[in-house]
Scaffold this active site. Structure first.
Site, PDB file in Angstrom:
ATOM      1  N   GLU A   1       0.989  -1.135  -0.041  1.00  0.00           N
ATOM      2  CA  GLU A   1       0.070  -0.091  -0.014  1.00  0.00           C
ATOM      3  C   GLU A   1       0.939   1.105   0.015  1.00  0.00           C
ATOM      4  O   GLU A   1       1.212   1.829   1.052  1.00  0.00           O
ATOM      5  CB  GLU A   1      -1.044  -0.127   1.094  1.00  0.00           C
ATOM      6  CG  GLU A   1      -1.924  -1.287   1.341  1.00  0.00           C
ATOM      7  CD  GLU A   1      -3.198  -0.965   0.443  1.00  0.00           C
ATOM      8  OE1 GLU A   1      -3.225   0.066  -0.337  1.00  0.00           O
ATOM      9  OE2 GLU A   1      -3.752  -1.932   0.354  1.00  0.00           O
TER      10      GLU A   1
ATOM     11  N   CYS B   1      -2.438   9.259   2.062  1.00  0.00           N
ATOM     12  CA  CYS B   1      -2.110   8.650   0.840  1.00  0.00           C
ATOM     13  C   CYS B   1      -3.128   8.871  -0.173  1.00  0.00           C
ATOM     14  O   CYS B   1      -2.779   9.139  -1.342  1.00  0.00           O
ATOM     15  CB  CYS B   1      -2.130   7.023   1.237  1.00  0.00           C
ATOM     16  SG  CYS B   1      -3.768   6.465   1.862  1.00  0.00           S
TER      17      CYS B   1
HETATM   18  P1  NAD Z   1       8.008   5.696   4.670  1.00  0.00           P
HETATM   19  O1  NAD Z   1       8.088   4.935   3.340  1.00  0.00           O
HETATM   20  O2  NAD Z   1       8.910   6.638   5.072  1.00  0.00           O
HETATM   21  O3  NAD Z   1       7.803   4.791   6.035  1.00  0.00           O
HETATM   22  C1  NAD Z   1       6.769   3.759   6.255  1.00  0.00           C
HETATM   23  C2  NAD Z   1       7.267   2.486   7.045  1.00  0.00           C
HETATM   24  O4  NAD Z   1       8.099   1.624   6.435  1.00  0.00           O
HETATM   25  C3  NAD Z   1       7.889   2.749   8.380  1.00  0.00           C
HETATM   26  O5  NAD Z   1       7.512   2.133   9.266  1.00  0.00           O
HETATM   27  C4  NAD Z   1       9.393   2.769   7.938  1.00  0.00           C
HETATM   28  O6  NAD Z   1      10.113   2.502   9.262  1.00  0.00           O
HETATM   29  C5  NAD Z   1       9.160   1.380   7.144  1.00  0.00           C
HETATM   30  N1  NAD Z   1      10.402   1.524   6.265  1.00  0.00           N
HETATM   31  C6  NAD Z   1      11.281   2.204   5.544  1.00  0.00           C
HETATM   32  N2  NAD Z   1      12.280   1.692   4.870  1.00  0.00           N
HETATM   33  C7  NAD Z   1      12.176   0.466   4.955  1.00  0.00           C
HETATM   34  C8  NAD Z   1      12.929  -0.701   4.713  1.00  0.00           C
HETATM   35  N3  NAD Z   1      13.761  -0.564   4.014  1.00  0.00           N
HETATM   36  N4  NAD Z   1      12.404  -1.973   5.099  1.00  0.00           N
HETATM   37  C9  NAD Z   1      11.725  -2.125   5.964  1.00  0.00           C
HETATM   38  N5  NAD Z   1      10.797  -1.080   6.513  1.00  0.00           N
HETATM   39  C10 NAD Z   1      11.101   0.239   5.725  1.00  0.00           C
HETATM   40  O7  NAD Z   1       6.481   6.418   4.662  1.00  0.00           O
HETATM   41  P2  NAD Z   1       5.935   7.482   5.632  1.00  0.00           P
HETATM   42  O8  NAD Z   1       6.503   8.785   5.648  1.00  0.00           O
HETATM   43  O9  NAD Z   1       5.879   6.783   7.322  1.00  0.00           O
HETATM   44  O10 NAD Z   1       4.389   7.685   5.133  1.00  0.00           O
HETATM   45  C11 NAD Z   1       3.902   8.267   3.998  1.00  0.00           C
HETATM   46  C12 NAD Z   1       3.835   7.526   2.774  1.00  0.00           C
HETATM   47  O11 NAD Z   1       2.964   6.337   3.130  1.00  0.00           O
HETATM   48  C13 NAD Z   1       3.417   8.436   1.637  1.00  0.00           C
HETATM   49  O12 NAD Z   1       4.105   7.974   0.559  1.00  0.00           O
HETATM   50  C14 NAD Z   1       1.778   7.720   1.705  1.00  0.00           C
HETATM   51  O13 NAD Z   1       1.303   7.922   0.512  1.00  0.00           O
HETATM   52  C15 NAD Z   1       2.076   6.395   1.947  1.00  0.00           C
HETATM   53  N6  NAD Z   1       0.849   5.670   2.707  1.00  0.00           N
HETATM   54  C16 NAD Z   1       0.300   5.009   1.577  1.00  0.00           C
HETATM   55  C17 NAD Z   1      -1.173   4.281   2.145  1.00  0.00           C
HETATM   56  C18 NAD Z   1      -1.826   3.171   1.301  1.00  0.00           C
HETATM   57  O14 NAD Z   1      -2.763   2.815   1.657  1.00  0.00           O
HETATM   58  N7  NAD Z   1      -1.557   3.276  -0.123  1.00  0.00           N
HETATM   59  C19 NAD Z   1      -1.572   4.556   3.426  1.00  0.00           C
HETATM   60  C20 NAD Z   1      -0.685   5.474   4.112  1.00  0.00           C
HETATM   61  C21 NAD Z   1       0.454   5.863   3.765  1.00  0.00           C
END
Ligand code: NAD
Length: 507
Positions: free
Chosen positions: A264, A298
């Site tokens: 997602e 998102c």
């Molecule tokens: P992010 O990608 O920085 O982090 C999301 C999660 O991934 C965190 O828990 C982070 O620690 C983890 N993470 C990051 N790199 C990783 C890796 N290499 N291995 C494992 N885990 C890792 O995102 P954010 O800033 O927290 O959230 C915003 C983003 O999330 C936006 O792009 C938004 O559109 C998206 N989002 C999408 C949905 C959806 O349902 N499509 C819902 C909410 C947020």
């Protein structure tokens, strides 16, 4: 606001966070290097320890062991745990919502809405526990029965983003638990306290209904902690919510070990406004989708594709509405736009705005910083930017309240603009022309396509997710549960013969 006043206020918020955790039954974490902060003032709330790789390994081990017995509990009985969780969420919704406001900066009504979404998905999962249906098909062989059965998958790893710190966990966990899976959750390092609160409530629900509390594990830390989960072959399904960048890192790793991924990821959502649109309704829908949650959903509306005949009129009305948006402390009544999550989000927004101007864009209104609670917090006025074309910059997701306005003349052109980005999460059209609406619903390439409502604010009953770089995953309602189970096709011979399929004679 003077520095001292802000510091005092931050201290009050930290005390409040501690008190909320206490009333939610959580044991205060041991201090460590992971500092939970509030975007309201930018101050520290609580320091927490980070899980080591060995601790993550042990947590996955406990979840894997718990799975062996949890899978044998009948699904409607498993639902008892989710039912109790829902009751606890109802009882504690105000406290949990306040914690969401403190950690993620959401205004009160949106934070409460997020908790309500958790309750809704629990109710959905409870009903689902009696509907994990498999199909039965007519066999081509006499005296044979052909059917599909669904079985628990194993350990589900959940990685979640900061902006829906509790709802996304509930979407995954409520469904995974009734499906017979166990869960290891790695929340965003930005929102560890709400995660601790949810984990505590689930563990309490388990104790009260006599379920094994080890069905749920919480691990805390940044992406490096998450990557242990990603690489572990005991994690049968990795459900990862976050940026496209994160998905692009984790998906190949899970694929390399033939695990399953449910992604997602980011969106770049558009709304088309046709000449026939009810503009009053469109303005309300657009402002909520674009400025709500300070543009940090998102599904936030990022691109407005307006018919050229009404563009000036609509932009004027939007600018007037934007001018009246109260920006401020999300804990205060009447505030509609809270803070950005951190300085990085603010810098990304400012960079995008200067990039837009360099590419011929015109900032109609907004974009400037507002001093609400001192220099450590980042409040902005949502920005409205007219763009001459859908440039590379517009095709990227900037996780902040910027709405780019583009114009079109023919509906095909508008749909091509809608689809002309790498992401494919949410889309909508404002029109009273049914032919146009149907054309949009058929040709939008997004996982969500709406008519006469904005791009954000989905209900839990439908499957939620998006296509292309958004990752293709589906969570929450409808038949999304199938991602959390494995399917077996069963052929049962109750005859005295052994006929082969396709009429093959062997020997
Ligand atoms: P992010 O990608 O920085 O982090 C999301 C999660 O991934 C965190 O828990 C982070 O620690 C983890 N993470 C990051 N790199 C990783 C890796 N290499 N291995 C494992 N885990 C890792 O995102 P954010 O800033 O927290 O959230 C915003 C983003 O999330 C936006 O792009 C938004 O559109 C998206 N989002 C999408 C949905 C959806 O349902 N499509 C819902 C909410 C947020």
């Amino acid at each position: 606001m003077t520095q001292t006043v802000t510091e005092n206020f931050s201290e009050q918020l930290a005390l409040r966070a501690g008190a909320l955790l206490h009333s939610l039954g959580a044991t205060l974490p041991d201090p460590g290097p992971l500092v939970a902060r509030t975007p309201i003032s930018g101050g520290a709330l609580l320091p927490l320890t980070v899980d080591t790789p060995a601790e993550v390994d042990a947590a996955i081990g406990r979840a894997a062991t718990a799975f062996e017995s949890w899978r044998t509990v009948p699904a409607p009985v498993r639902a008892g745990l989710v039912r109790r969780l829902a009751q606890l969420l109802v009882t504690h919704s105000d406290e949990l919502a306040e914690l969401v406001s403190l950690e993620a900066g959401k205004i009160g009504p949106e934070a409460l809405g997020e908790v309500q979404e958790m309750i809704d998905v629990c109710e959905f999962a409870i009903g689902l526990s009696r509907q994990l249906y498999g199909a039965t098909m007519p066999s081509e062989r006499p005296g044979h029965r052909l059917m599909e059965t669904w079985h628990p998958l194993g350990v589900v790893g959940v990685i979640s983003a900061f902006n829906f710190p509790v709802a996304v966990w509930a979407w995954n966990t409520a469904i995974a638990l009734v499906c017979g899976d166990t869960v290891v959750w790695k929340p965003s390092e930005t929102t560890p306290l709400t995660a601790l609160a949810c984990h505590t409530l689930l563990r309490r629900a388990a104790a009260e209904v006599g379920a094994d509390p080890e069905v749920h594990q919480l691990i805390q830390g940044d992406g490096s902690v998450g990557s242990v989960l990603v690489d572990d072959p005991r994690v049968a399904l990795l459900s990862a919510t976050g940026s496209v960048r994160m998905g692009a890192t984790v998906a190949p790793k899970v694929a390399a070990r033939f695990g399953r991924c449910l992604l997602e990821l980011g969106g770049n959502n558009a709304a088309i406004v046709a000449p026939s649109a009810d503009l009053e309704l469109a303005v309300r829908g657009i402002v909520f989708s674009a400025a709500g949650t300070a543009g940090q959903r998102c599904t936030s509306l990022r691109r407005l594709i307006v018919h050229s005949s009404i563009a000036d009129q609509l932009v004027d009305r939007l600018a007037a509405a934007y001018g009246q948006l109260p920006v401020g402390n999300p804990l205060d009544d009447g505030v509609l736009v809270g803070p950005l999550i951190n300085e990085r989000a603010f810098t990304a927004m400012q960079d995008a705005l200067s990039g837009a101007v360099a590419q011929g864009g015109e900032i109609v209104c907004g974009g400037e910083r507002v001093d609400v609670l001192g220099p450590e917090s980042y409040y902005v006025r949502p920005a409205l930017v007219r763009m001459p074309a859908q440039t590379e910059l517009v095709r990227e997701e900037t996780f902040a309240p910027i709405l780019y306005v583009l114009t079109y003349d023919e509906i095909d052109e508008a749909i091509a603009l809608n689809n002309g980005v790498p992401q494919g999460l949410s889309s909508s059209i404002f029109t009273l022309d049914q032919r146009e609406a149907e054309q949009f619903l058929t040709h939008s390439d997004c996982g969500i396509a709406n008519v006469n409502i904005g791009t954000s604010g989905a209900e839990i009953g439908g499957a939620f997710g998006g296509e292309k770089n958004t990752g293709g995953g589906r969570e929450s309602g409808s038949d999304s549960w199938k991602a959390y189970m494995r399917r077996a096709t069963n052929t049962i011979n109750y005859s005295t013969e052994l006929p082969l399929a396709q009429g093959i004679h062997f020997g």
